[in-house]
Motif scaffolding. Structure first.
Motif, PDB file in Angstrom:
ATOM      1  N   GLU A 119       0.807  -1.213   0.000  1.00 29.42           N
ATOM      2  CA  GLU A 119       0.000   0.000   0.000  1.00 29.42           C
ATOM      3  C   GLU A 119       0.847   1.272   0.000  1.00 29.42           C
ATOM      4  O   GLU A 119       0.339   2.342  -0.298  1.00 29.42           O
ATOM      5  CB  GLU A 119      -0.947   0.005   1.200  1.00 29.42           C
ATOM      6  N   THR A 120       2.107   1.164   0.343  1.00 29.07           N
ATOM      7  CA  THR A 120       2.975   2.340   0.343  1.00 29.07           C
ATOM      8  C   THR A 120       3.612   2.584  -1.025  1.00 29.07           C
ATOM      9  O   THR A 120       4.298   3.585  -1.204  1.00 29.07           O
ATOM     10  CB  THR A 120       4.093   2.211   1.402  1.00 29.07           C
ATOM     11  N   GLY A 121       3.364   1.703  -1.972  1.00 28.47           N
ATOM     12  CA  GLY A 121       3.948   1.841  -3.300  1.00 28.47           C
ATOM     13  C   GLY A 121       3.233   2.867  -4.155  1.00 28.47           C
ATOM     14  O   GLY A 121       2.075   3.231  -3.925  1.00 28.47           O
ATOM     15  N   ALA A 122       3.927   3.328  -5.181  1.00 24.80           N
ATOM     16  CA  ALA A 122       3.399   4.369  -6.062  1.00 24.80           C
ATOM     17  C   ALA A 122       2.178   3.891  -6.848  1.00 24.80           C
ATOM     18  O   ALA A 122       1.219   4.652  -7.033  1.00 24.80           O
ATOM     19  CB  ALA A 122       4.491   4.828  -7.024  1.00 24.80           C
ATOM     20  N   TYR A 123       2.188   2.652  -7.295  1.00 28.84           N
ATOM     21  CA  TYR A 123       1.076   2.139  -8.108  1.00 28.84           C
ATOM     22  C   TYR A 123      -0.218   2.085  -7.292  1.00 28.84           C
ATOM     23  O   TYR A 123      -1.258   2.587  -7.721  1.00 28.84           O
ATOM     24  CB  TYR A 123       1.440   0.757  -8.654  1.00 28.84           C
ATOM     25  N   TYR A 124      -0.162   1.505  -6.120  1.00 33.39           N
ATOM     26  CA  TYR A 124      -1.344   1.380  -5.271  1.00 33.39           C
ATOM     27  C   TYR A 124      -1.878   2.767  -4.886  1.00 33.39           C
ATOM     28  O   TYR A 124      -3.071   3.039  -4.994  1.00 33.39           O
ATOM     29  CB  TYR A 124      -1.015   0.563  -4.021  1.00 33.39           C
ATOM     30  N   SER A 125      -0.976   3.641  -4.447  1.00 36.39           N
ATOM     31  CA  SER A 125      -1.433   4.971  -4.023  1.00 36.39           C
ATOM     32  C   SER A 125      -1.976   5.779  -5.200  1.00 36.39           C
ATOM     33  O   SER A 125      -2.892   6.583  -5.031  1.00 36.39           O
ATOM     34  CB  SER A 125      -0.315   5.727  -3.311  1.00 36.39           C
ATOM     35  N   SER A 126      -1.440   5.566  -6.403  1.00 28.91           N
ATOM     36  CA  SER A 126      -1.951   6.296  -7.565  1.00 28.91           C
ATOM     37  C   SER A 126      -3.398   5.908  -7.865  1.00 28.91           C
ATOM     38  O   SER A 126      -4.199   6.756  -8.248  1.00 28.91           O
ATOM     39  CB  SER A 126      -1.064   6.058  -8.789  1.00 28.91           C
ATOM     40  N   ILE A 127      -3.734   4.654  -7.662  1.00 28.84           N
ATOM     41  CA  ILE A 127      -5.121   4.216  -7.878  1.00 28.84           C
ATOM     42  C   ILE A 127      -6.031   4.824  -6.818  1.00 28.84           C
ATOM     43  O   ILE A 127      -7.151   5.272  -7.119  1.00 28.84           O
ATOM     44  CB  ILE A 127      -5.204   2.677  -7.898  1.00 28.84           C
TER      45      ILE A 127
END
Length: 159
Positions: A119-127
């Motif tokens: 959840e701290t990654g860029a992909y997850y947070s971008s969604i």
């Protein structure tokens, strides 16, 4: 004041915004330190003391908090991917998150994962950021998207 604003935009802002999509989830402590630096810069532009209100300074200068700027940059990145104006691998990754039920709402399905670290990654947070944007802004043409989102963020600023 105008010259100070130009100096801020040309010398300080690039340091805050460089690769901010990637380090968006850098941790609360680091985000607070960066926000304090922006607050100090805003107060300096207006010639106010360090004990004066940073909220007033940001509002007077019409500056968004750094979190809001990072959210805007991330949303623009996702918009480009969904409009197929990004590298093919990135376009495919975001297109895989579109499902028939969520497509009409302009939402992306949150990817399943097993760890909290994901959840701290860029992909997850971008969604997550994309799904928080109002539908009428998502439907805006690409050339107007960023400015419309900035106006929305300024009008709903939690400064």
């Amino acid at each position: 004041m105008k010259q100070k604003r130009v100096l801020y935009n040309s010398l300080v802002t690039p340091h805050f915004t460089y690769a901010d999509i990637i380090w968006n989830k850098c941790g609360t402590i680091n985000q607070n330190k960066l926000q304090q630096a922006q607050n100090y810069a805003a107060k300096s532009i207006l010639g106010r003391s360090k004990y004066s209100s940073s909220k007033e300074a940001l509002r007077k200068l019409e500056l968004l908090r750094l979190k809001d700027k990072r959210d805007i940059h991330t949303a623009v990145f996702v918009k480009k991917a969904l409009d197929e104006k990004a590298p093919k691998e990135i376009v495919n990754k975001y297109n895989n998150q579109q499902r028939p039920l969520t497509l009409r709402q302009g939402r992306l399905q949150t990817p399943r994962h097993r760890t909290n670290l994901y959840e701290t990654g860029a992909y997850y947070s971008s969604i997550q950021i994309w799904n928080s944007i109002p539908q009428e802004i998502k439907e805006t043409p690409a050339h107007q998207f960023k400015s419309k989102l900035q106006k929305h963020k300024l009008s709903h600023a939690e400064i």
